[in-house]
Design a protein around this motif. Structure first.
Motif: not given
Length: 85
Positions: A22-28
């Motif tokens: 979930a966190v990485l979905s915002f950073a990619t």
């Protein structure tokens, strides 16, 4: 006298995967963010089911991951539209 040994509840691997995805979905980017958001939702559902067991924690983390995954899908759509324009 033998006292019963209590095992400490641990976080499920699915709740940990869900929050990381979930966190990485915002950073990619849009496409990878969309895939990571879907992974967060699926792992969050499994994490909530596993958290119903008494020896597993991570129910709140899993629910939060599902909500963040849903927002991540919306963010991925906005990123894709912004990229097309």
């Amino acid at each position: 006298m033998n006292e019963p040994v209590t095992k400490r509840a641990t976080f499920s691997i699915f709740s940990i995967i869900a929050i990381i995805a979930a966190v990485l979905s915002f950073a990619t980017g849009a496409m990878l963010g969309f895939v990571l958001a879907i992974i967060a939702i699926i792992c969050g559902i499994i994490g909530v089911i596993m958290a119903s067991s008494s020896g597993v924690r991570g129910g709140f983390v899993s629910v939060f991951s599902m909500l963040a995954g849903a927002i991540g899908i919306i963010a991925a759509v906005f990123k894709a539209v912004a990229w097309l324009i």
